[in-house]
Design an enzyme around this catalytic site. Structure first.
Site, PDB file in Angstrom:
ATOM      1  N   LEU A 166       0.850  -1.204   0.000  1.00  0.00           N
ATOM      2  CA  LEU A 166       0.000   0.000   0.000  1.00  0.00           C
ATOM      3  C   LEU A 166       0.886   1.256   0.000  1.00  0.00           C
ATOM      4  CD1 LEU A 166      -3.115   0.233  -0.077  1.00  0.00           C
ATOM      5  CD2 LEU A 166      -3.041   0.812   2.350  1.00  0.00           C
ATOM      6  N   GLY A 167       1.777   1.331  -0.997  1.00  0.00           N
ATOM      7  CA  GLY A 167       2.583   2.543  -1.204  1.00  0.00           C
ATOM      8  C   GLY A 167       1.802   3.489  -2.093  1.00  0.00           C
ATOM      9  N   SER A 168       2.508   4.305  -2.863  1.00  0.00           N
ATOM     10  CA  SER A 168       1.775   5.318  -3.622  1.00  0.00           C
ATOM     11  C   SER A 168       0.926   4.684  -4.728  1.00  0.00           C
ATOM     12  CB  SER A 168       2.714   6.391  -4.160  1.00  0.00           C
ATOM     13  OG  SER A 168       3.513   5.876  -5.164  1.00  0.00           O
ATOM     14  N   SER A 188       1.166  -5.016   3.607  1.00  0.00           N
ATOM     15  CA  SER A 188       2.237  -4.083   3.324  1.00  0.00           C
ATOM     16  C   SER A 188       3.343  -4.375   4.318  1.00  0.00           C
ATOM     17  CB  SER A 188       1.725  -2.651   3.524  1.00  0.00           C
ATOM     18  OG  SER A 188       2.127  -1.824   2.485  1.00  0.00           O
ATOM     19  N   VAL A 244       1.349  -5.523 -11.343  1.00  0.00           N
ATOM     20  CA  VAL A 244       1.943  -4.345 -12.002  1.00  0.00           C
ATOM     21  C   VAL A 244       3.233  -3.942 -11.290  1.00  0.00           C
ATOM     22  CG1 VAL A 244      -0.190  -3.390 -12.994  1.00  0.00           C
ATOM     23  CG2 VAL A 244       0.462  -2.795 -10.638  1.00  0.00           C
ATOM     24  N   ARG A 246       6.674  -6.149 -10.111  1.00  0.00           N
ATOM     25  CA  ARG A 246       7.801  -6.753 -10.836  1.00  0.00           C
ATOM     26  C   ARG A 246       7.498  -8.234 -10.989  1.00  0.00           C
ATOM     27  NH1 ARG A 246       9.100  -2.512 -12.224  1.00  0.00           N
ATOM     28  NH2 ARG A 246      11.045  -1.358 -11.917  1.00  0.00           N
ATOM     29  N   GLU A 275      11.951 -10.976 -18.089  1.00  0.00           N
ATOM     30  CA  GLU A 275      11.644 -10.096 -19.228  1.00  0.00           C
ATOM     31  C   GLU A 275      12.853  -9.964 -20.139  1.00  0.00           C
ATOM     32  OE1 GLU A 275      10.064  -6.381 -17.794  1.00  0.00           O
ATOM     33  OE2 GLU A 275       8.530  -7.427 -16.645  1.00  0.00           O
ATOM     34  N   HIS A 293       5.044  -4.728 -19.908  1.00  0.00           N
ATOM     35  CA  HIS A 293       5.687  -3.837 -18.918  1.00  0.00           C
ATOM     36  C   HIS A 293       5.553  -2.371 -19.344  1.00  0.00           C
ATOM     37  CE1 HIS A 293       9.049  -3.490 -15.666  1.00  0.00           C
ATOM     38  NE2 HIS A 293       8.202  -2.477 -15.623  1.00  0.00           N
ATOM     39  N   ALA A 295       2.787  -0.373 -17.940  1.00  0.00           N
ATOM     40  CA  ALA A 295       1.766   0.267 -17.095  1.00  0.00           C
ATOM     41  C   ALA A 295       2.097   1.725 -16.811  1.00  0.00           C
ATOM     42  CB  ALA A 295       1.611  -0.511 -15.786  1.00  0.00           C
TER      43      ALA A 295
HETATM   44  O1  GLV Z   1       8.237  -0.574 -13.946  1.00  0.00           O
HETATM   45  C1  GLV Z   1       8.319   0.594 -13.970  1.00  0.00           C
HETATM   46  C2  GLV Z   1       8.934   1.393 -12.934  1.00  0.00           C
HETATM   47  O2  GLV Z   1       9.542   0.854 -11.994  1.00  0.00           O
HETATM   48  O3  GLV Z   1       8.819   2.613 -13.049  1.00  0.00           O
END
Ligand code: GLV
Length: 330
Positions: A166-168, A188, A244, A246, A275, A293, A295
């Protein structure tokens, strides 16, 4: 002109980061970008420095797809600054940076809203089968009644969504899903005093109590494979995972196995363990949504990123504090 370039502050660009094509024409009057493209030239950084770069390098610009190990950092004895275009810093040996007195700047919270938008989009896609429906319509026309070929998706409103991290980004995801009428639960590093969402210190317990997991924490020693087989089985049949963060946050082999065995309902993934490789089996599954990758990337975030990168470089060369410094571990 070439002479003027030689007097500009030097920045070694590795990769290059996706934003470099936009950044270079905008800022090459301010910085002497020395471009190292390891894949195209099939050169090692060591060879490149030896044969093509007779300068000392004070700053490097990289992205999350180029790993800055202690070994690579040692090839640059004069390095004092690493700027990464990513928010995540798992590709950089931060301990070595601290030991060497190298400052690090990352993208901070620049991408949080875009990544959160994408997380919600992926969740809706995998739950409501948007990509699967799109594929269905492209291969059969409406007169052939694709409904027969197509089982309906799951309702999102009212569902219990477990956010990992629950970060930004996680907070932005929670905000968005709150307005869809979802019930937010989270795991978290620490319980947050500022939110009233139920906190689960155990990821297995969180998974047991929700309909979908949205993974958006940072990758580090503590969070590698935070989604393992036990968590996936605890989530259970007909439920969903979105990642979203890693690729390394999920044990990908186990995810593929559980999807194959029908142990969960589906997955929507923007990131992968190795990746740019995406497992063939995932590519073949109709209940899996894949995204390369991306997002974080929107036209707007790209322009903001270029400004931020240039701002951090400028601050460093003027001996001013970085705009988005990364705290280096003890
Ligand atoms: O994956 C994207 C980032 O870490 O900004």
């Amino acid at each position: 002109m070439a002479e003027k370039k030689q007097t500009l502050p030097r920045v070694l660009v590795v990769g290059p980061p996706t934003c470099f094509a936009t950044l270079q024409p905008l800022y090459s009057h301010k910085f002497h970008f020395i471009h190292f493209e390891p894949y195209a030239l099939s050169l090692s950084l060591q060879n490149f420095l030896h044969h093509h770069c007779p300068f000392s390098i004070p700053a490097i610009l990289c992205s999350s797809n180029y790993s800055l190990s202690a070994h690579l950092l040692r090839l640059l004895p004069d390095l004092r600054l690493v700027v990464t275009t990513s928010a995540g810093t798992d590709h950089i040996d931060l301990r070595e940076c601290r030991r060497r007195g190298i400052q690090v700047a990352a993208a901070g919270h620049l991408f949080s809203q875009d990544v959160a938008d994408m997380a919600v989009a992926l969740l809706i896609d995998v739950m409501r089968k948007i990509s699967a429906a799109d594929r269905c319509l492209r291969t059969h026309n409406l007169n052939n009644t694709p409904w027969d070929l197509f089982t309906f998706g799951s309702k999102l409103s009212g569902k219990r969504i477990g956010i990992i991290g629950l970060g930004s980004v996680g907070m932005e995801v929670a905000k968005r899903l709150g307005s869809f009428g979802c019930i937010i639960l989270y795991n978290s590093k620490h319980k947050k005093a500022t939110v009233s969402y139920p906190f689960y210190s155990s990821v297995v317990e969180l998974a047991t109590n929700c309909d979908a997991l949205v993974v958006c924490c940072a990758l580090n020693e503590q969070t590698k494979h935070i989604i393992n087989r036990e968590v996936i089985l605890a989530l259970g049949k007909g439920r969903f995972i979105v990642n979203v963060g890693r690729g390394g946050l999920i044990d990908e082999k186990q995810l593929v196995k559980c999807l194959r065995e029908g142990e969960i309902g589906g997955a929507a993934l923007d990131v992968f363990e190795n990746e740019p490789y995406v497992p063939e089996e995932l590519r073949a599954m109709n209940n899996v949504v894949l995204s390369p990758h991306c997002a974080a990337f929107t036209a707007e975030s790209l322009m903001n990123l270029c400004e931020l990168v240039a701002g951090n470089l400028e601050a460093f060369f003027l001996n001013k504090p970085l705009i988005t410094p990364v705290m280096l571990p003890e």
